[in-house]
Design a protein around this motif. Structure first.
Motif, PDB file in Angstrom:
ATOM      1  N   THR A   1       0.860  -1.176   0.000  1.00 62.03           N
ATOM      2  CA  THR A   1       0.000   0.000   0.000  1.00 62.03           C
ATOM      3  C   THR A   1       0.896   1.225   0.000  1.00 62.03           C
ATOM      4  O   THR A   1       2.004   1.203   0.547  1.00 62.03           O
ATOM      5  CB  THR A   1      -0.942   0.062   1.224  1.00 62.03           C
ATOM      6  OG1 THR A   1      -0.164   0.103   2.426  1.00 62.03           O
ATOM      7  CG2 THR A   1      -1.886  -1.128   1.249  1.00 62.03           C
TER       8      THR A   1
ATOM      9  N   ARG B   1       0.820  -8.244  -8.536  1.00 61.14           N
ATOM     10  CA  ARG B   1       0.741  -7.046  -9.374  1.00 61.14           C
ATOM     11  C   ARG B   1       1.836  -6.074  -8.942  1.00 61.14           C
ATOM     12  O   ARG B   1       1.936  -5.700  -7.775  1.00 61.14           O
ATOM     13  CB  ARG B   1      -0.621  -6.377  -9.265  1.00 61.14           C
ATOM     14  CG  ARG B   1      -1.774  -7.297  -9.633  1.00 61.14           C
ATOM     15  CD  ARG B   1      -3.032  -6.494  -9.893  1.00 61.14           C
ATOM     16  NE  ARG B   1      -4.225  -7.306  -9.695  1.00 61.14           N
ATOM     17  CZ  ARG B   1      -5.458  -6.893  -9.954  1.00 61.14           C
ATOM     18  NH1 ARG B   1      -5.649  -5.675 -10.418  1.00 61.14           N
ATOM     19  NH2 ARG B   1      -6.497  -7.682  -9.736  1.00 61.14           N
TER      20      ARG B   1
ATOM     21  N   TYR C   1      -3.216   0.455  -3.748  1.00 60.18           N
ATOM     22  CA  TYR C   1      -3.039  -0.882  -3.180  1.00 60.18           C
ATOM     23  C   TYR C   1      -2.622  -1.825  -4.297  1.00 60.18           C
ATOM     24  O   TYR C   1      -3.293  -1.898  -5.334  1.00 60.18           O
ATOM     25  CB  TYR C   1      -4.344  -1.368  -2.548  1.00 60.18           C
ATOM     26  CG  TYR C   1      -4.359  -2.844  -2.190  1.00 60.18           C
ATOM     27  CD1 TYR C   1      -3.524  -3.347  -1.192  1.00 60.18           C
ATOM     28  CD2 TYR C   1      -5.204  -3.730  -2.858  1.00 60.18           C
ATOM     29  CE1 TYR C   1      -3.542  -4.686  -0.863  1.00 60.18           C
ATOM     30  CE2 TYR C   1      -5.230  -5.083  -2.529  1.00 60.18           C
ATOM     31  CZ  TYR C   1      -4.398  -5.561  -1.539  1.00 60.18           C
ATOM     32  OH  TYR C   1      -4.409  -6.891  -1.212  1.00 60.18           O
ATOM     33  N   ALA C   2      -1.514  -2.521  -4.102  1.00 60.36           N
ATOM     34  CA  ALA C   2      -1.016  -3.478  -5.084  1.00 60.36           C
ATOM     35  C   ALA C   2      -1.053  -4.874  -4.475  1.00 60.36           C
ATOM     36  O   ALA C   2      -0.231  -5.197  -3.618  1.00 60.36           O
ATOM     37  CB  ALA C   2       0.410  -3.123  -5.511  1.00 60.36           C
TER      38      ALA C   2
ATOM     39  N   VAL D   1      -0.637   0.086 -10.783  1.00 58.49           N
ATOM     40  CA  VAL D   1      -0.762  -1.243 -10.183  1.00 58.49           C
ATOM     41  C   VAL D   1      -0.987  -2.202 -11.342  1.00 58.49           C
ATOM     42  O   VAL D   1      -2.052  -2.204 -11.958  1.00 58.49           O
ATOM     43  CB  VAL D   1      -1.925  -1.297  -9.183  1.00 58.49           C
ATOM     44  CG1 VAL D   1      -2.026  -2.691  -8.575  1.00 58.49           C
ATOM     45  CG2 VAL D   1      -1.737  -0.254  -8.081  1.00 58.49           C
TER      46      VAL D   1
ATOM     47  N   LEU E   1      -8.034  -0.693  -6.087  1.00 60.35           N
ATOM     48  CA  LEU E   1      -6.610  -0.450  -6.281  1.00 60.35           C
ATOM     49  C   LEU E   1      -6.199   1.005  -6.047  1.00 60.35           C
ATOM     50  O   LEU E   1      -5.030   1.272  -5.772  1.00 60.35           O
ATOM     51  CB  LEU E   1      -6.185  -0.869  -7.694  1.00 60.35           C
ATOM     52  CG  LEU E   1      -6.505  -2.322  -8.075  1.00 60.35           C
ATOM     53  CD1 LEU E   1      -6.011  -2.598  -9.498  1.00 60.35           C
ATOM     54  CD2 LEU E   1      -5.888  -3.306  -7.087  1.00 60.35           C
ATOM     55  N   HIS E   2      -7.126   1.939  -6.179  1.00 61.20           N
ATOM     56  CA  HIS E   2      -6.803   3.358  -5.997  1.00 61.20           C
ATOM     57  C   HIS E   2      -7.864   4.013  -5.122  1.00 61.20           C
ATOM     58  O   HIS E   2      -9.059   3.759  -5.295  1.00 61.20           O
ATOM     59  CB  HIS E   2      -6.717   4.085  -7.341  1.00 61.20           C
ATOM     60  CG  HIS E   2      -5.560   3.648  -8.180  1.00 61.20           C
ATOM     61  ND1 HIS E   2      -5.638   2.590  -9.068  1.00 61.20           N
ATOM     62  CD2 HIS E   2      -4.288   4.106  -8.263  1.00 61.20           C
ATOM     63  CE1 HIS E   2      -4.462   2.436  -9.666  1.00 61.20           C
ATOM     64  NE2 HIS E   2      -3.637   3.346  -9.188  1.00 61.20           N
TER      65      HIS E   2
ATOM     66  N   SER F   1      -8.547  -6.195   0.299  1.00 60.94           N
ATOM     67  CA  SER F   1      -7.171  -6.329   0.778  1.00 60.94           C
ATOM     68  C   SER F   1      -7.040  -7.603   1.613  1.00 60.94           C
ATOM     69  O   SER F   1      -7.842  -7.844   2.518  1.00 60.94           O
ATOM     70  CB  SER F   1      -6.780  -5.112   1.625  1.00 60.94           C
ATOM     71  OG  SER F   1      -6.843  -3.935   0.858  1.00 60.94           O
TER      72      SER F   1
END
Length: 271
Positions: free
Chosen positions: A72, A103, A98-99, A84, A134-135, A173
């Motif tokens: 993160t 990824r 967040y990856a 990502v 992811l964002h 997550s």
């Protein structure tokens, strides 16, 4: 790429001020980007690594083995893009990414450069989320914890801060989380502990205090708190009056602590 701080080993609890961060060049000798690593297993943590990276204008930064761990990231200053995998978004102060494991996280700075804080942990056999967000942003108040009274070891303050759940099981997550504590003047995010999780969080905005083990410590934007499992910690804004401003923190326990979501009335099942 690991770096150290000028401070001694973390042991099981430590506040690392922004002034103590020791930045070193990344592995590429031609790059101007530098990184500090105030929290890591090499410095005493159990589950989490925290990088602070200053990305020079026009340069990119990819954490070592990025795709092998969850990541993160929060932009602390400047702007650029956060990719990502193949999904890229413009980011600026307060934006987050967040990856998931598998990824790659790539941060690229605009001409003026960018400073970002990056939390990392191995997935360690946990099932990935099916469609993770992811964002996002620290200011996303879609899901919140209000009125948190702590875990009972320290008497709770009455004026209680609000926490935004930015990345958490409800957004897909798997192990990491990113929470944003907003302590308005006079408010406290009450003292608590995580039995099985490392805590690493930062002062993102303003001035306030962090509780660590048995006392409150004055902190300012950019400072880092690390607490091993079982160590008491919290955050508060003791300032009041016309000139007082909010004090914002962000980070979270690794792995995430289901008790926080239970306290807010939410499931901790990964979406």
């Amino acid at each position: 790429m690991p770096s150290t701080t000028t401070a001694t080993a973390l042991g099981d609890a430590r506040i690392i001020t922004a002034a103590e961060l020791e930045f070193r060049p990344v592995a590429d000798p031609a790059a101007r980007t530098t990184v500090a690593t105030p929290v890591s297993p090499a410095a005493g943590s159990t589950h989490v690594t925290l990088h602070v990276v200053r990305i020079a204008g026009g340069e990119s930064f990819v954490p070592d083995d990025s795709a092998a761990e969850e990541n993160t990231v929060v932009v602390f200053a400047g702007s650029g893009t956060a990719a990502v995998g193949d999904l890229s978004r413009h980011v600026e102060r307060g934006r987050a990414a967040y990856a998931p494991t598998g990824r790659t996280l790539t941060l690229t700075a605009d001409d003026a450069g960018m400073t970002a804080y990056i939390w990392r942990t191995p997935l360690a056999g946990v099932t990935p989320g099916s469609d993770p967000v992811l964002h996002s942003s620290l200011w996303d108040d879609t899901t919140q914890l209000r009125g948190f009274g702590g875990t009972g070891q320290i008497e709770a303050a009455e004026a209680r801060a609000t926490m935004n759940f930015v990345f958490w099981p409800g957004t897909g997550s798997s192990r990491l989380c990113l929470h944003c504590g907003i302590q308005q003047p006079g408010e406290t995010f009450n003292v608590h502990l995580h039995p099985d999780s490392d805590e690493a969080f930062i002062a993102f905005e303003g001035i306030g205090q962090m509780y660590l083990r048995d006392h409150w410590v004055d902190v300012a934007a950019g400072d880092v708190l690390y607490a091993a499992p079982g160590v008491l910690h919290g955050a508060r804004n003791p300032h009041t009056g016309p000139a007082a401003r909010r004090f914002v923190t962000c980070g979270g326990p690794s792995p995430y602590d289901p008790a926080l979501y239970s306290a807010a009335g939410y499931s901790s099942q990964v979406r």
